[in-house]
Design a protein around this motif. Structure first.
Motif, mmCIF file in Angstrom:
data_model
loop_
_atom_site.group_PDB
_atom_site.id
_atom_site.type_symbol
_atom_site.label_atom_id
_atom_site.label_comp_id
_atom_site.label_asym_id
_atom_site.label_seq_id
_atom_site.Cartn_x
_atom_site.Cartn_y
_atom_site.Cartn_z
ATOM 1 N N LEU A 180 0.879 -1.165 0.000
ATOM 2 C CA LEU A 180 0.000 0.000 0.000
ATOM 3 C C LEU A 180 0.916 1.214 0.000
ATOM 4 C CD1 LEU A 180 -2.797 1.328 0.244
ATOM 5 C CD2 LEU A 180 -2.642 0.980 2.727
ATOM 6 N N VAL A 181 0.927 1.969 -1.105
ATOM 7 C CA VAL A 181 1.937 3.010 -1.311
ATOM 8 C C VAL A 181 1.361 4.391 -1.029
ATOM 9 C CG1 VAL A 181 3.494 4.078 -2.972
ATOM 10 C CG2 VAL A 181 3.133 1.600 -3.016
ATOM 11 N N TYR A 182 2.122 5.157 -0.263
ATOM 12 C CA TYR A 182 1.797 6.558 0.016
ATOM 13 C C TYR A 182 2.943 7.417 -0.504
ATOM 14 C CZ TYR A 182 -1.899 4.946 3.126
ATOM 15 O OH TYR A 182 -3.031 4.356 3.645
ATOM 16 N N ARG A 183 2.618 8.352 -1.383
ATOM 17 C CA ARG A 183 3.633 9.240 -1.957
ATOM 18 C C ARG A 183 3.241 10.691 -1.728
ATOM 19 N NH1 ARG A 183 5.404 9.536 -8.393
ATOM 20 N NH2 ARG A 183 6.771 11.371 -8.212
ATOM 21 N N PHE A 184 4.175 11.454 -1.155
ATOM 22 C CA PHE A 184 3.990 12.883 -0.929
ATOM 23 C C PHE A 184 5.174 13.584 -1.589
ATOM 24 C CE2 PHE A 184 2.101 10.418 2.453
ATOM 25 C CZ PHE A 184 0.799 10.889 2.454
ATOM 26 N N ASP A 185 4.913 14.341 -2.640
ATOM 27 C CA ASP A 185 5.972 14.791 -3.542
ATOM 28 C C ASP A 185 5.696 16.225 -3.990
ATOM 29 O OD1 ASP A 185 7.915 15.044 -5.518
ATOM 30 O OD2 ASP A 185 7.598 13.034 -6.313
ATOM 31 N N THR A 186 6.684 17.101 -3.831
ATOM 32 C CA THR A 186 6.561 18.477 -4.297
ATOM 33 C C THR A 186 6.860 18.608 -5.781
ATOM 34 O OG1 THR A 186 8.883 19.043 -3.895
ATOM 35 C CG2 THR A 186 7.352 19.293 -2.043
ATOM 36 N N GLY A 187 7.363 17.548 -6.379
ATOM 37 C CA GLY A 187 7.865 17.609 -7.742
ATOM 38 C C GLY A 187 9.374 17.698 -7.778
ATOM 39 N N SER A 188 9.963 18.041 -6.633
ATOM 40 C CA SER A 188 11.424 18.096 -6.500
ATOM 41 C C SER A 188 11.941 17.130 -5.441
ATOM 42 C CB SER A 188 11.872 19.526 -6.135
ATOM 43 O OG SER A 188 11.496 20.456 -7.125
ATOM 44 N N TYR A 189 11.123 16.879 -4.421
ATOM 45 C CA TYR A 189 11.514 15.973 -3.350
ATOM 46 C C TYR A 189 10.275 15.587 -2.565
ATOM 47 C CZ TYR A 189 11.084 20.138 -0.419
ATOM 48 O OH TYR A 189 10.601 21.248 0.217
ATOM 49 N N PHE A 193 6.135 6.124 1.362
ATOM 50 C CA PHE A 193 6.008 5.127 2.427
ATOM 51 C C PHE A 193 5.332 3.893 1.827
ATOM 52 C CE2 PHE A 193 5.807 9.331 4.306
ATOM 53 C CZ PHE A 193 6.774 9.257 5.296
ATOM 54 N N ASN A 194 6.036 2.784 1.853
ATOM 55 C CA ASN A 194 5.487 1.522 1.369
ATOM 56 C C ASN A 194 5.022 0.706 2.571
ATOM 57 O OD1 ASN A 194 6.235 2.260 -1.227
ATOM 58 N ND2 ASN A 194 8.161 1.117 -1.171
ATOM 59 N N VAL A 195 3.726 0.591 2.714
ATOM 60 C CA VAL A 195 3.144 -0.184 3.811
ATOM 61 C C VAL A 195 3.085 -1.646 3.362
ATOM 62 C CG1 VAL A 195 1.131 -0.498 5.285
ATOM 63 C CG2 VAL A 195 1.826 1.813 4.588
ATOM 64 N N LYS A 196 3.833 -2.492 4.052
ATOM 65 C CA LYS A 196 3.944 -3.902 3.686
ATOM 66 C C LYS A 196 2.753 -4.689 4.231
ATOM 67 C CE LYS A 196 8.005 -3.121 1.905
ATOM 68 N NZ LYS A 196 8.231 -3.233 0.455
ATOM 69 N N LEU A 197 2.082 -5.416 3.344
ATOM 70 C CA LEU A 197 0.920 -6.214 3.730
ATOM 71 C C LEU A 197 1.177 -7.679 3.417
ATOM 72 C CD1 LEU A 197 -1.872 -3.920 2.220
ATOM 73 C CD2 LEU A 197 -1.026 -3.927 4.580
ATOM 74 N N ASP A 198 0.769 -8.547 4.330
ATOM 75 C CA ASP A 198 0.904 -9.979 4.064
ATOM 76 C C ASP A 198 -0.289 -10.468 3.239
ATOM 77 O OD1 ASP A 198 -1.247 -10.263 5.810
ATOM 78 O OD2 ASP A 198 -0.049 -11.050 7.469
ATOM 79 N N GLY A 199 -0.364 -11.773 3.040
ATOM 80 C CA GLY A 199 -1.416 -12.333 2.204
ATOM 81 C C GLY A 199 -2.816 -12.092 2.735
#
Length: 212
Positions: A180-189, A193-199
């Motif tokens: 489950l991916v969370y991305r917070f990006d200004t366009g420069s930096y 956060f990759n939330v790891k989930l099991d089966g």
């Protein structure tokens, strides 16, 4: 700890207490802060003045950490001719305590407000600069391990519900299958956060990646 560093930390804390971050923002590489006005008004003591003279400090600059929450960097520049060092770098947290390693140490005091703030976007759908350290603080605060996917989304949201028109809703760094991916990006930096989930869809960990 070197005495020079201790002295610089003590002066930095007085600057932080006096100006607060909002007042210190004016002191950049283009507009240095000087000590004389602070000595004249008593913000810095005569002893501080002797320390400043003894160290040969000429001016200071300030900047907030772009990555980490409520971390503030002071750079104290020495007078010309000082060798081998030309400056002393100090990083303090919001309580005026030194930060030794670049890592997130802050926690949220108002999680719902911070969650809302970290999902903010500008007119182009990018994360504003202030959202990046807030996101760092949020993910340092929440305890996701052991939670189900739906519980995680209920706690911190996802881009479908919180930022459907965001510009950077796809991963910057390739995630593992099922993350489950969370991305917070200004366009420069920013942060991913990759939330790891099991089966079974249960969180087993969170991977923190800097976007640059």
């Amino acid at each position: 700890m070197r005495q020079e560093f201790q002295d610089a930390c003590a002066i930095a804390k007085k600057l932080l207490d006096h100006y607060r971050p909002e007042g210190l923002d004016q002191f950049t590489d283009k507009k240095h802060g000087t000590f004389e006005p602070l000595l004249k008004t008593g913000v810095l003591t005569e002893k501080d003045g002797r320390t400043i003279d003894g160290l040969g400090l000429e001016y200071f600059t300030f900047r907030r950490s772009a990555a980490f929450s409520r971390q503030y960097e002071f750079s104290f520049d020495y007078s010309p001719g000082r060798s081998p060092n030309t400056s002393e770098r100090v990083i303090l947290n919001h309580r005026g305590e030194p930060i030794w390693e670049p890592e997130e140490v802050d926690v949220s005091s108002d999680l719902p407000a911070d969650v809302t703030a970290m999902w903010a976007v500008d007119h182009e759908g990018r994360s504003p600069t202030e959202a990046i350290p807030i996101a760092s603080r949020v993910f340092n605060t929440v305890q996701l391990i052991g939670l189900r996917r739906d519980q995680i989304v209920a706690l911190v949201g996802d881009h479908h519900s919180r930022r459907p028109d965001g510009k950077y809703n796809s991963p910057f760094w390739p995630p593992d299958p099922g993350d489950l991916v969370y991305r917070f990006d200004t366009g420069s930096y920013g942060w991913q956060f990759n939330v790891k989930l099991d089966g079974a869809g249960i969180c087993t960990g969170v991977e923190r990646l800097w976007i640059h």
